[in-house]
Write an enzyme that holds these catalytic residues in place. Structure first.
Site, PDB file in Angstrom:
ATOM      1  CE  LYS A 107      27.027 -39.672 -20.597  1.00  0.00           C
ATOM      2  NZ  LYS A 107      27.418 -38.276 -20.373  1.00  0.00           N
TER       3      LYS A 107
HETATM    4  P1  NAD Z   1      23.449 -38.281 -10.081  1.00  0.00           P
HETATM    5  O1  NAD Z   1      23.151 -39.715 -10.206  1.00  0.00           O
HETATM    6  O2  NAD Z   1      24.513 -37.830  -9.141  1.00  0.00           O
HETATM    7  O3  NAD Z   1      22.104 -37.489  -9.704  1.00  0.00           O
HETATM    8  C1  NAD Z   1      20.914 -37.592 -10.404  1.00  0.00           C
HETATM    9  C2  NAD Z   1      19.826 -36.951  -9.563  1.00  0.00           C
HETATM   10  O4  NAD Z   1      18.631 -36.859 -10.328  1.00  0.00           O
HETATM   11  C3  NAD Z   1      19.496 -37.735  -8.297  1.00  0.00           C
HETATM   12  O5  NAD Z   1      19.270 -36.831  -7.229  1.00  0.00           O
HETATM   13  C4  NAD Z   1      18.166 -38.426  -8.662  1.00  0.00           C
HETATM   14  O6  NAD Z   1      17.371 -38.719  -7.534  1.00  0.00           O
HETATM   15  C5  NAD Z   1      17.547 -37.343  -9.517  1.00  0.00           C
HETATM   16  N1  NAD Z   1      16.473 -37.811 -10.355  1.00  0.00           N
HETATM   17  C6  NAD Z   1      16.391 -38.933 -11.096  1.00  0.00           C
HETATM   18  N2  NAD Z   1      15.199 -38.986 -11.719  1.00  0.00           N
HETATM   19  C7  NAD Z   1      14.535 -37.862 -11.364  1.00  0.00           C
HETATM   20  C8  NAD Z   1      13.271 -37.340 -11.674  1.00  0.00           C
HETATM   21  N3  NAD Z   1      12.426 -37.997 -12.496  1.00  0.00           N
HETATM   22  N4  NAD Z   1      12.901 -36.145 -11.146  1.00  0.00           N
HETATM   23  C9  NAD Z   1      13.736 -35.473 -10.316  1.00  0.00           C
HETATM   24  N5  NAD Z   1      14.952 -35.920  -9.980  1.00  0.00           N
HETATM   25  C10 NAD Z   1      15.336 -37.105 -10.502  1.00  0.00           C
HETATM   26  O7  NAD Z   1      23.746 -37.770 -11.583  1.00  0.00           O
HETATM   27  P2  NAD Z   1      24.535 -36.469 -12.029  1.00  0.00           P
HETATM   28  O8  NAD Z   1      25.931 -36.858 -12.299  1.00  0.00           O
HETATM   29  O9  NAD Z   1      24.216 -35.341 -11.128  1.00  0.00           O
HETATM   30  O10 NAD Z   1      23.868 -36.228 -13.466  1.00  0.00           O
HETATM   31  C11 NAD Z   1      22.650 -35.530 -13.617  1.00  0.00           C
HETATM   32  C12 NAD Z   1      22.522 -35.065 -15.058  1.00  0.00           C
HETATM   33  O11 NAD Z   1      23.639 -34.238 -15.375  1.00  0.00           O
HETATM   34  C13 NAD Z   1      22.532 -36.172 -16.105  1.00  0.00           C
HETATM   35  O12 NAD Z   1      21.737 -35.774 -17.200  1.00  0.00           O
HETATM   36  C14 NAD Z   1      23.979 -36.219 -16.539  1.00  0.00           C
HETATM   37  O13 NAD Z   1      24.128 -36.772 -17.828  1.00  0.00           O
HETATM   38  C15 NAD Z   1      24.298 -34.746 -16.522  1.00  0.00           C
HETATM   39  N6  NAD Z   1      25.723 -34.426 -16.440  1.00  0.00           N
HETATM   40  C16 NAD Z   1      26.494 -34.880 -15.402  1.00  0.00           C
HETATM   41  C17 NAD Z   1      27.820 -34.505 -15.328  1.00  0.00           C
HETATM   42  C18 NAD Z   1      28.693 -34.894 -14.172  1.00  0.00           C
HETATM   43  O14 NAD Z   1      29.808 -34.376 -14.091  1.00  0.00           O
HETATM   44  N7  NAD Z   1      28.255 -35.746 -13.271  1.00  0.00           N
HETATM   45  C19 NAD Z   1      28.384 -33.696 -16.324  1.00  0.00           C
HETATM   46  C20 NAD Z   1      27.577 -33.244 -17.361  1.00  0.00           C
HETATM   47  C21 NAD Z   1      26.248 -33.611 -17.396  1.00  0.00           C
END
Ligand code: NAD
Length: 419
Positions: A107
């Site tokens: 990461k």
């Molecule tokens: P992203 O940046 O596209 O979206 C994150 C979202 O969370 C945004 O809408 C933001 O406004 C919201 N957010 C942030 N703080 C918040 C809070 N306190 N309350 C409510 N909403 C809040 O990120 P993403 O890629 O969608 O990742 C989200 C999660 O999924 C992370 O934990 C990431 O590690 C995990 N993840 C992502 C992927 C991927 O393919 N992108 C894969 C596996 C896991």
């Protein structure tokens, strides 16, 4: 004495101790399995638009190199630090092993709020970060991907920076790129599609149907928005959504296509509706059939775990549930069906793996083929977790992590300790 610290790292450590105890791993094997192989910190100076120079701290943690190169996302967030990145790298290792992918976990991240940067500044920072990482990454060493605060465009800049340095295009250095620059069909949607697919599997086990069910999604970024769309397509009513700006709840269902239009125009949920606004803390406590935390870590805690009113908890985010909350959820096993993070959100890294394989071969698949292979791997992992949980009478999280840790442990034992 260790450089790794902080609440998220402590969470990963506590979880590992639980699994190591469950698997009766001797003390002298634990550190080798748990502590990251490499942790890199870099300073990334850029010119701001106002002419000033600012230095941002960047990190990359490669957890283990036993099964192949390391693989993992890059997070741009105000709060990210080496402890958080390390925890996320460790979880990636168990996730990849559970899915049977030939990777260790990694990461990376930069401590920056990407919303405070102009597009030019974001590009400069992305390129500078990759430039600093060039000695430590490679298509057979460590492959980056998107995570919170980064997207396809940032991956394209990473790929371009690395490629310019090598003197030829190296598409396989990152995944989650735009399809036009060597990305794969289906990657952007993979995590959300995977979550919805697994929710359907969970409902089958519970003899329930997704169609007509009520879903709440916390976080409306890549993972949250696609999960909401995918559940909606399967007939679910999305009764609650939130992001870092606002939370909305409507028991009759929120029009997701209108929400998407709003987010496409404004970037955030704020401003969509005054009427549907609720206290964001309250959202995950509302009545629903499926709850998908898809934002940040540690939102389900000892304070609220006994108040959740969902039937299925599908962890889209990494580490949304603290170990204390896990103890409570464990007692509520018959009420709440948990799909733990390393299983629920594995779709992202599975299709990233497909992207890497396609880039290495320069032979590209269609979306139907990608999805068919994705669902095949998820189905196998889901069944393994269910069988293991039943056999050992443990929670789904313990079962999933035990499978992942065991695979890494076996590989380390077979390869031995050099020299
Ligand atoms: P992203 O940046 O596209 O979206 C994150 C979202 O969370 C945004 O809408 C933001 O406004 C919201 N957010 C942030 N703080 C918040 C809070 N306190 N309350 C409510 N909403 C809040 O990120 P993403 O890629 O969608 O990742 C989200 C999660 O999924 C992370 O934990 C990431 O590690 C995990 N993840 C992502 C992927 C991927 O393919 N992108 C894969 C596996 C896991």
């Amino acid at each position: 004495m260790t450089i790794y610290s902080g609440p998220v790292f402590e969470m990963a450590r506590q979880q590992f101790v639980t699994i190591a105890d469950h698997l009766q791993i001797p003390d002298d094997e634990r550190d080798r399995l748990f502590y990251p192989k490499r942790a890199i910190t870099v300073s990334c100076p850029i010119h701001r638009d106002d002419g000033s120079t600012v230095v941002y701290q960047g990190y990359r943690v490669q957890h283990h190199l036993t099964l192949g190169p390391t693989k993992g996302g890059t997070r741009f967030s105000r709060d990210v630090d080496i402890g958080e990145v390390s925890a996320l790298a460790i979880w990636m290792s168990w996730k990849c092993a559970l899915a049977g992918l030939p990777y260790g976990g990694a990461k990376g991240g930069i401590t920056v709020d990407p919303n405070t940067l102009s597009i030019r500044e974001l590009e400069a920072l992305s390129r500078r970060y990759m430039q600093e990482m060039i000695p430590f990454v490679g298509p057979h060493t460590d492959i980056m991907a998107p995570d919170m605060g980064t997207n396809e465009q940032v991956m394209a800049w990473f790929m371009d920076t690395y490629s310019v340095h090598q003197g030829h295009t190296v598409a396989e250095i990152v995944t989650g790129k735009p399809v036009a620059t060597g990305g794969t069909e289906g990657r952007r949607e993979a995590t959300g599609h995977g979550i919805a697919y697994l929710v359907e599997r969970a409902f089958e086990r519970l003899k329930m149907r997704v169609s007509g069910s009520k879903a709440i999604v916390q976080g409306y970024g890549n993972v949250g928005s696609v999960t909401a769309q995918s559940l909606h397509k399967r007939g679910a009513r999305i009764v609650g959504v939130s992001d870092h700006t606002v939370a909305y709840y409507d028991p009759n269902g929120i029009d997701i296509s209108m929400v998407d239009e709003h987010v496409a125009r404004h970037g955030v949920l704020k401003g969509f509706s005054e009427q549907l606004k609720i206290d964001p803390e309250d959202l995950i406590l509302r009545d629903c059939d499926v709850l998908v935390p898809a934002a940040i870590e540690r939102v389900i805690t000892a304070k609220n775990a006994d108040k959740l009113k969902c039937r299925v908890l599908a962890e889209g985010a990494n580490g949304p549930t603290t170990p204390d909350a896990d103890l409570i959820l464990d007692q509520r096993r018959d009420e709440i069906f948990l799909i733990p993070d390393i299983l629920a959100n594995a779709g992202g890294v599975i299709v990233s793996y497909f992207e890497w394989v396609q880039d290495l071969q320069q032979f590209f698949w269609g979306e139907a083929e990608v999805n068919e292979k994705l669902y095949g791997i998820l189905e196998r992992a889901f069944n393994q977790v269910m069988n293991r949980a039943e056999r050992d009478r443990v929670s789904h999280r313990t079962a999933a992590m035990a499978i992942g840790v065991e695979k890494v442990r076996n590989a380390k034992r077979t390869r031995g300790l050099f020299p």
